[in-house]
Scaffold this motif. Structure first.
Motif, PDB file in Angstrom:
ATOM      1  N   ARG A 232      -9.123   9.554   7.510  1.00  0.00           N
ATOM      2  CA  ARG A 232      -8.238   8.383   7.464  1.00  0.00           C
ATOM      3  C   ARG A 232      -7.873   7.941   8.882  1.00  0.00           C
ATOM      4  O   ARG A 232      -7.837   6.762   9.197  1.00  0.00           O
ATOM      5  CB  ARG A 232      -6.954   8.699   6.684  1.00  0.00           C
ATOM      6  CG  ARG A 232      -6.006   7.500   6.554  1.00  0.00           C
ATOM      7  CD  ARG A 232      -4.701   7.847   5.846  1.00  0.00           C
ATOM      8  NE  ARG A 232      -3.731   8.498   6.670  1.00  0.00           N
ATOM      9  CZ  ARG A 232      -2.749   7.889   7.345  1.00  0.00           C
ATOM     10  NH1 ARG A 232      -2.616   6.574   7.290  1.00  0.00           N
ATOM     11  NH2 ARG A 232      -1.893   8.564   8.071  1.00  0.00           N
TER      12      ARG A 232
ATOM     13  N   ARG B 196      -6.206  -8.988  -1.738  1.00  0.00           N
ATOM     14  CA  ARG B 196      -7.603  -8.578  -1.668  1.00  0.00           C
ATOM     15  C   ARG B 196      -8.055  -7.929  -2.968  1.00  0.00           C
ATOM     16  O   ARG B 196      -7.239  -7.356  -3.690  1.00  0.00           O
ATOM     17  CB  ARG B 196      -7.791  -7.629  -0.505  1.00  0.00           C
ATOM     18  CG  ARG B 196      -7.547  -8.380   0.814  1.00  0.00           C
ATOM     19  CD  ARG B 196      -7.136  -7.484   1.910  1.00  0.00           C
ATOM     20  NE  ARG B 196      -8.169  -6.568   2.318  1.00  0.00           N
ATOM     21  CZ  ARG B 196      -9.002  -6.753   3.329  1.00  0.00           C
ATOM     22  NH1 ARG B 196      -8.941  -7.859   4.043  1.00  0.00           N
ATOM     23  NH2 ARG B 196      -9.870  -5.848   3.647  1.00  0.00           N
TER      24      ARG B 196
ATOM     25  N   GLY C 131       0.862  -1.184   0.000  1.00  0.00           N
ATOM     26  CA  GLY C 131       0.000   0.000   0.000  1.00  0.00           C
ATOM     27  C   GLY C 131       0.889   1.222   0.000  1.00  0.00           C
ATOM     28  O   GLY C 131       2.086   1.160  -0.344  1.00  0.00           O
TER      29      GLY C 131
ATOM     30  N   THR D   9      -2.203  -4.267   7.725  1.00  0.00           N
ATOM     31  CA  THR D   9      -3.029  -3.474   8.650  1.00  0.00           C
ATOM     32  C   THR D   9      -3.207  -4.217   9.986  1.00  0.00           C
ATOM     33  O   THR D   9      -2.964  -5.425  10.070  1.00  0.00           O
ATOM     34  CB  THR D   9      -4.420  -3.062   8.096  1.00  0.00           C
ATOM     35  OG1 THR D   9      -5.312  -4.174   8.183  1.00  0.00           O
ATOM     36  CG2 THR D   9      -4.325  -2.545   6.669  1.00  0.00           C
TER      37      THR D   9
ATOM     38  N   HIS E 245       4.078   0.870   2.742  1.00  0.00           N
ATOM     39  CA  HIS E 245       5.219   0.039   2.325  1.00  0.00           C
ATOM     40  C   HIS E 245       6.038   0.765   1.255  1.00  0.00           C
ATOM     41  O   HIS E 245       7.273   0.739   1.276  1.00  0.00           O
ATOM     42  CB  HIS E 245       4.715  -1.301   1.776  1.00  0.00           C
ATOM     43  CG  HIS E 245       5.805  -2.123   1.167  1.00  0.00           C
ATOM     44  ND1 HIS E 245       6.770  -2.758   1.912  1.00  0.00           N
ATOM     45  CD2 HIS E 245       6.111  -2.387  -0.133  1.00  0.00           C
ATOM     46  CE1 HIS E 245       7.610  -3.378   1.109  1.00  0.00           C
ATOM     47  NE2 HIS E 245       7.241  -3.168  -0.140  1.00  0.00           N
TER      48      HIS E 245
ATOM     49  N   THR F 128       2.011   8.551   6.048  1.00  0.00           N
ATOM     50  CA  THR F 128       1.793   8.341   4.621  1.00  0.00           C
ATOM     51  C   THR F 128       0.294   8.361   4.344  1.00  0.00           C
ATOM     52  O   THR F 128      -0.392   7.367   4.560  1.00  0.00           O
ATOM     53  CB  THR F 128       2.364   6.968   4.190  1.00  0.00           C
ATOM     54  OG1 THR F 128       3.707   6.861   4.652  1.00  0.00           O
ATOM     55  CG2 THR F 128       2.320   6.819   2.676  1.00  0.00           C
TER      56      THR F 128
ATOM     57  N   VAL G 283       7.840   1.201  13.156  1.00  0.00           N
ATOM     58  CA  VAL G 283       7.911   1.851  11.847  1.00  0.00           C
ATOM     59  C   VAL G 283       7.214   3.197  11.930  1.00  0.00           C
ATOM     60  O   VAL G 283       6.211   3.332  12.626  1.00  0.00           O
ATOM     61  CB  VAL G 283       7.224   0.986  10.769  1.00  0.00           C
ATOM     62  CG1 VAL G 283       7.996  -0.289  10.548  1.00  0.00           C
ATOM     63  CG2 VAL G 283       5.780   0.682  11.130  1.00  0.00           C
TER      64      VAL G 283
ATOM     65  N   CYS H 285       5.668  -5.200   9.648  1.00  0.00           N
ATOM     66  CA  CYS H 285       5.905  -3.752   9.736  1.00  0.00           C
ATOM     67  C   CYS H 285       4.596  -3.023   9.998  1.00  0.00           C
ATOM     68  O   CYS H 285       4.407  -1.888   9.551  1.00  0.00           O
ATOM     69  CB  CYS H 285       6.549  -3.256   8.448  1.00  0.00           C
ATOM     70  SG  CYS H 285       8.205  -3.917   8.199  1.00  0.00           S
ATOM     71  N   ASP H 286       3.674  -3.680  10.675  1.00  0.00           N
ATOM     72  CA  ASP H 286       2.412  -3.023  11.010  1.00  0.00           C
ATOM     73  C   ASP H 286       2.517  -2.333  12.363  1.00  0.00           C
ATOM     74  O   ASP H 286       3.363  -2.654  13.192  1.00  0.00           O
ATOM     75  CB  ASP H 286       1.275  -4.052  11.021  1.00  0.00           C
ATOM     76  CG  ASP H 286       0.764  -4.305   9.617  1.00  0.00           C
ATOM     77  OD1 ASP H 286       0.211  -3.372   9.020  1.00  0.00           O
ATOM     78  OD2 ASP H 286       0.935  -5.438   9.112  1.00  0.00           O
ATOM     79  N   ASN H 287       1.596  -1.389  12.565  1.00  0.00           N
ATOM     80  CA  ASN H 287       1.543  -0.576  13.781  1.00  0.00           C
ATOM     81  C   ASN H 287       0.902  -1.327  14.934  1.00  0.00           C
ATOM     82  O   ASN H 287      -0.209  -1.002  15.338  1.00  0.00           O
ATOM     83  CB  ASN H 287       0.636   0.628  13.517  1.00  0.00           C
ATOM     84  CG  ASN H 287       1.408   1.794  12.992  1.00  0.00           C
ATOM     85  OD1 ASN H 287       2.595   1.925  13.246  1.00  0.00           O
ATOM     86  ND2 ASN H 287       0.709   2.642  12.267  1.00  0.00           N
TER      87      ASN H 287
HETATM   88  P1  NAD Z   1      -3.120   0.937   2.412  1.00  0.00           P
HETATM   89  O1  NAD Z   1      -4.585   0.914   2.537  1.00  0.00           O
HETATM   90  O2  NAD Z   1      -2.454   1.784   1.392  1.00  0.00           O
HETATM   91  O3  NAD Z   1      -2.590  -0.562   2.174  1.00  0.00           O
HETATM   92  C1  NAD Z   1      -3.001  -1.619   2.989  1.00  0.00           C
HETATM   93  C2  NAD Z   1      -2.592  -2.929   2.355  1.00  0.00           C
HETATM   94  O4  NAD Z   1      -2.896  -3.974   3.291  1.00  0.00           O
HETATM   95  C3  NAD Z   1      -3.353  -3.261   1.082  1.00  0.00           C
HETATM   96  O5  NAD Z   1      -2.489  -3.889   0.167  1.00  0.00           O
HETATM   97  C4  NAD Z   1      -4.414  -4.251   1.578  1.00  0.00           C
HETATM   98  O6  NAD Z   1      -4.860  -5.151   0.606  1.00  0.00           O
HETATM   99  C5  NAD Z   1      -3.630  -4.978   2.645  1.00  0.00           C
HETATM  100  N1  NAD Z   1      -4.513  -5.643   3.600  1.00  0.00           N
HETATM  101  C6  NAD Z   1      -5.503  -5.084   4.346  1.00  0.00           C
HETATM  102  N2  NAD Z   1      -6.092  -6.039   5.098  1.00  0.00           N
HETATM  103  C7  NAD Z   1      -5.461  -7.207   4.806  1.00  0.00           C
HETATM  104  C8  NAD Z   1      -5.630  -8.551   5.236  1.00  0.00           C
HETATM  105  N3  NAD Z   1      -6.575  -8.887   6.114  1.00  0.00           N
HETATM  106  N4  NAD Z   1      -4.801  -9.492   4.718  1.00  0.00           N
HETATM  107  C9  NAD Z   1      -3.850  -9.163   3.813  1.00  0.00           C
HETATM  108  N5  NAD Z   1      -3.657  -7.922   3.357  1.00  0.00           N
HETATM  109  C10 NAD Z   1      -4.459  -6.961   3.849  1.00  0.00           C
HETATM  110  O7  NAD Z   1      -2.590   1.310   3.873  1.00  0.00           O
HETATM  111  P2  NAD Z   1      -1.135   1.795   4.293  1.00  0.00           P
HETATM  112  O8  NAD Z   1      -1.178   3.266   4.502  1.00  0.00           O
HETATM  113  O9  NAD Z   1      -0.142   1.218   3.382  1.00  0.00           O
HETATM  114  O10 NAD Z   1      -1.007   1.162   5.746  1.00  0.00           O
HETATM  115  C11 NAD Z   1      -0.873  -0.233   5.929  1.00  0.00           C
HETATM  116  C12 NAD Z   1      -0.381  -0.492   7.332  1.00  0.00           C
HETATM  117  O11 NAD Z   1       0.925   0.033   7.457  1.00  0.00           O
HETATM  118  C13 NAD Z   1      -1.176   0.212   8.424  1.00  0.00           C
HETATM  119  O12 NAD Z   1      -2.319  -0.466   8.792  1.00  0.00           O
HETATM  120  C14 NAD Z   1      -0.163   0.282   9.528  1.00  0.00           C
HETATM  121  O13 NAD Z   1      -0.155  -0.931  10.268  1.00  0.00           O
HETATM  122  C15 NAD Z   1       1.150   0.420   8.791  1.00  0.00           C
HETATM  123  N6  NAD Z   1       1.627   1.829   8.861  1.00  0.00           N
HETATM  124  C16 NAD Z   1       1.045   2.821   8.114  1.00  0.00           C
HETATM  125  C17 NAD Z   1       1.477   4.135   8.245  1.00  0.00           C
HETATM  126  C18 NAD Z   1       0.856   5.264   7.457  1.00  0.00           C
HETATM  127  O14 NAD Z   1       1.135   6.416   7.783  1.00  0.00           O
HETATM  128  N7  NAD Z   1       0.071   5.009   6.441  1.00  0.00           N
HETATM  129  C19 NAD Z   1       2.526   4.430   9.136  1.00  0.00           C
HETATM  130  C20 NAD Z   1       3.094   3.398   9.881  1.00  0.00           C
HETATM  131  C21 NAD Z   1       2.622   2.098   9.732  1.00  0.00           C
END
Ligand code: NAD
Length: 493
Positions: free
Chosen positions: A374, A67, A35, A133, A38, A234, A230, A190-192
């Protein structure tokens, strides 16, 4: 944007492009959940590494999407040969755009599940990383137990099923590796999530136990699950970014990423089959991540929760507007210093006063234009992991958690699905169907929203929580968010 046009982009001003030969990069990492985050974070670090260390060529990334929503990522990345742009926006208006080249391949799993299993079981794959997530770990909030009844998980547990979930894919791939005498890979979350590696360990092992106890034992002995912290805000890609990047750099990217300049990755050094020399590109590789992650989850992530519902109810739609609101700013500062921070251990090398100031600056960056909506998403996955532990620890230590309790009240008020002007709020949450009626029911049964033990444990029976929670909720309903904040902030901690 694509491999064919890349050589022509080298001399574009204001654009950084990969300085390494992408043709020589081989995948060593398979990543689930490509997403925005990453692409702004891990893939950026690997890109930096590929640019400075010729020995890193075996650490390219193959992305995997599971998904239906990930079809769009396939359609964006495939014609671009995995290339995309990352734009960093500074608070002073400065902008930097880079083409990131570390993603060498993208597989949309439902197109060809066997190709994903082949990639995972390939001898060159040494790390499987995840940003799926908070909800992706599929555990029951209150007990932390793996939810084997979730329909996709149950389907993956049927013998010889074609996998649908990350659990089905990873565990089947590990079976193949074991049977072929290959080394295991490391599963790097690398999830929160507090203890994200430990969480991945627990959930993947729980799935494996249900599928094949012998394999579960092998995984438990051989696979490593490092914890990490992490950080890089974003936001979801805003609609105008593609045209903006094209206008500024001449590069047409189907799905660009925008992020703040700040980035941090603290990673536990616990890998089964080697790892890239991440420390050479600014990753803090440490023996114990816990103090760093608690700092981040309880100040930054819980801070976002502190800002977002009150911010929304006050009419703010962008995070920097909410952060500039003096009442919200004061609430944030007070929550962080009086309630979040006292639950932290000392963090090696970090000045926590400075950290709080930096967070307030980061939240205020107008160039990021992150949306309040968000931050208000998936609350039922987030509040229990980020904010409730602060409340529990404060109360257990005999302290007060009035501000954090008021934040839970602001979520409850938000989850009613209607703002102070009577306009509908779109509550985006996997549990929305249950939570919205409960939030409304709490008008007549005040503890209805917080009584679900799965989310709240036994907080509804703890007066230290319910007293400030009920007072704030009542005030939010009868007097509104502004007056509630004024009163909260007038109370000395
Ligand atoms: P995003 O919506 O851009 O991407 C989320 C990705 O996770 C998608 O590819 C989706 O298909 C996948 N996903 C969701 N549920 C899933 C499941 N049950 N099984 C497999 N894949 C699944 O979101 P993002 O901004 O990339 O954030 C993703 C995660 O990264 C956050 O939930 C958080 O844990 C972590 N994160 C995000 C940020 C940020 O600022 N966006 C900062 C630090 C950590």
């Amino acid at each position: 944007l694509g491999a064919a046009t890349l050589p022509r982009l080298h001399d574009r001003s204001g654009l950084t492009v990969p300085g390494y030969d992408r043709a020589g990069v081989r995948p060593g990492i398979v990543h689930f959940g490509v997403g925005g985050f990453h692409r702004a974070h891990q893939a950026m670090y690997v890109d930096r590494l590929l640019g400075r260390d010729p020995d890193a060529a075996g650490w390219g990334i193959r992305g995997v999407g599971l998904r239906p929503a990930d079809r769009a990522m396939r359609d964006a990345l495939e014609p671009q040969d995995g290339l995309y742009t990352l734009t960093l926006k500074h608070a002073d208006g400065a902008v930097e755009t880079s083409v990131i080249g570390s993603l060498v391949d993208y597989l949309y799993a439902p197109d060809d599940p066997e190709a994903v299993l082949d990639a995972l079981a390939h001898p060159d794959t040494r790390i499987v990383s995840l940003t799926i997530t908070e909800g992706g770990y599929n555990f029951i909030q209150a007990t932390g137990e793996f939810d084997a009844t979730a329909p996709d998980v149950a389907a993956d547990l049927v013998p010889d099923a074609v996998p649908r979930t990350v659990f089905g894919y990873v565990v089947e791939a590990l079976r193949r590796r074991r049977d072929r005498g290959l080394a295991p890979f490391t599963v790097m979350s690398c999830d929160n999530i507090e203890g994200n590696g430990a969480m991945a360990h627990r959930t993947f092992l729980a799935f494996a136990r249900l599928a094949d106890p012998d394999l579960a034992d092998w995984i438990d002995t051989n696979v490593r699950f490092p914890n990490s912290m992490v950080d890089r805000i974003t936001p979801a890609t805003p609609p105008g970014l593609r045209a903006e990047v094209a206008g500024r750099t001449g590069v047409d990217d189907r799905w660009p990423v925008v992020a703040e300049p700040f980035t941090q990755w603290v990673l536990e050094d616990d890998f089964a089959s080697g790892r890239p020399a991440f420390e050479s590109v600014g990753v803090q590789v440490v023996p114990d991540v816990a103090p760093y992650e608690l700092m981040k989850l309880r100040l930054l992530n819980a801070g976002h929760q502190t800002l977002c519902y009150f911010g929304y109810l006050l009419g703010h739609r962008l995070v920097h507007d909410a952060a500039a609101d003096p009442d919200i700013r004061e609430l944030l500062r007070r929550y962080m210093t009086d309630e979040g921070r006292p639950t932290l251990r000392p963090v090696p090398g970090v000045d926590l006063d400075r950290y709080v100031d930096t967070l307030l600056e980061r939240f205020s960056n107008p160039a990021i234009a992150d949306t309040v909506a968000r931050l208000c998403q998936d609350s039922s996955d987030r509040i229990p992991k980020w904010l409730l532990p602060v409340i529990r620890e404060r109360l257990a230590a005999g302290g007060s958690a009035s501000l954090a309790a008021a934040v839970v009240a602001s979520w409850t008020r938000y989850a009613e699905g209607e703002d102070e002007q009577g306009q509908p709020i779109e509550v985006v949450d996997p549990r929305a169907a249950a939570l919205v009626p409960l939030a409304r029911l709490s008008r007549t049964q005040p503890l209805a929203f917080v009584s679900d033990p799965e989310l709240f444990g036994d907080l509804a029976r703890d007066e230290g929580f319910t007293r400030p929670y009920l007072a704030a909720l009542e005030s939010l309903r009868t007097r509104g968010a502004r007056a509630t904040l004024a009163e909260l902030l007038a109370i000395d901690p």
